[in-house]
Design a protein around this motif. Structure first.
Motif, PDB file in Angstrom:
ATOM      1  N   ASP A  86       0.851  -1.184   0.000  1.00 44.95           N
ATOM      2  CA  ASP A  86       0.000   0.000   0.000  1.00 44.95           C
ATOM      3  C   ASP A  86       0.889   1.237   0.000  1.00 44.95           C
ATOM      4  O   ASP A  86       1.533   1.544   0.999  1.00 44.95           O
ATOM      5  N   TRP A  87       0.941   1.928  -1.129  1.00 47.66           N
ATOM      6  CA  TRP A  87       1.794   3.098  -1.274  1.00 47.66           C
ATOM      7  C   TRP A  87       1.081   4.396  -0.881  1.00 47.66           C
ATOM      8  O   TRP A  87       1.671   5.466  -0.962  1.00 47.66           O
ATOM      9  N   SER A  88      -0.179   4.299  -0.431  1.00 47.39           N
ATOM     10  CA  SER A  88      -0.922   5.521  -0.131  1.00 47.39           C
ATOM     11  C   SER A  88      -0.357   6.264   1.078  1.00 47.39           C
ATOM     12  O   SER A  88      -0.523   7.479   1.184  1.00 47.39           O
ATOM     13  N   ASP A  89       0.304   5.573   1.981  1.00 46.50           N
ATOM     14  CA  ASP A  89       0.878   6.216   3.169  1.00 46.50           C
ATOM     15  C   ASP A  89       2.370   6.521   3.008  1.00 46.50           C
ATOM     16  O   ASP A  89       3.025   6.910   3.970  1.00 46.50           O
ATOM     17  N   ALA A  90       2.887   6.339   1.802  1.00 45.40           N
ATOM     18  CA  ALA A  90       4.320   6.561   1.573  1.00 45.40           C
ATOM     19  C   ALA A  90       4.661   8.037   1.772  1.00 45.40           C
ATOM     20  O   ALA A  90       3.897   8.925   1.426  1.00 45.40           O
TER      21      ALA A  90
END
Length: 142
Positions: A86-90
């Motif tokens: 999940d890259w949304s919190d990167a």
């Protein structure tokens, strides 16, 4: 000195009278001194930029695959690892700018960091940063 009946040009064509520099230049590319690597013409592939080498992939068959067939092939492939990241919190972290300096350190200290492998300068920087952060903390009274 040539023997009687022998021309000096015949001697210079022979292998023994070559200069060391000339014979070294001839054998510079071989694996052993003066030996030529044996080649097998069957294993030589000639490739030019004008006519690139054709691959063995049947692209017409790949183009004919449906999305479902591709999904099924990936599911059956033991080397295909599902990526569920999940890259949304990167968070983008930009490293601080480095300053090139010249310092003198003891030889044994430098060798210690170098023997750990590549990135020794980064590790030295990490040690110095840790020291800096420890010094910046407020001191506790006992």
């Amino acid at each position: 000195m040539a023997k009687s009946g022998t021309k000096s040009s015949d001697i210079s064509k022979g292998g023994k009278s070559r200069s060391p520099a000339r014979s070294a230049a001839r054998s510079a590319g071989s694996s052993r001194h003066g030996a030529h690597a044996a080649t097998n013409d069957e294993n030589i592939t000639i490739v030019s930029r004008d006519s690139p080498r054709k691959g063995k992939t049947d692209w017409a068959a790949v183009d004919a695959l449906t999305d479902e067939e591709i999904t099924q092939a990936v599911a059956n492939d033991p080397d295909a690892v599902p990526l569920d990241v999940d890259w949304s919190d990167a968070v983008l972290v930009i490293p601080p700018k480095k300053q090139a300096i010249s310092i003198r350190v003891d030889e044994d200290v430098l060798n210690f960091f170098k023997k750990e492998g590549d990135g020794y300068q980064r590790r030295i920087n990490a040690v110095l940063r840790s020291y800096m952060q420890q010094k910046a903390k407020p001191k506790k009274r006992a």
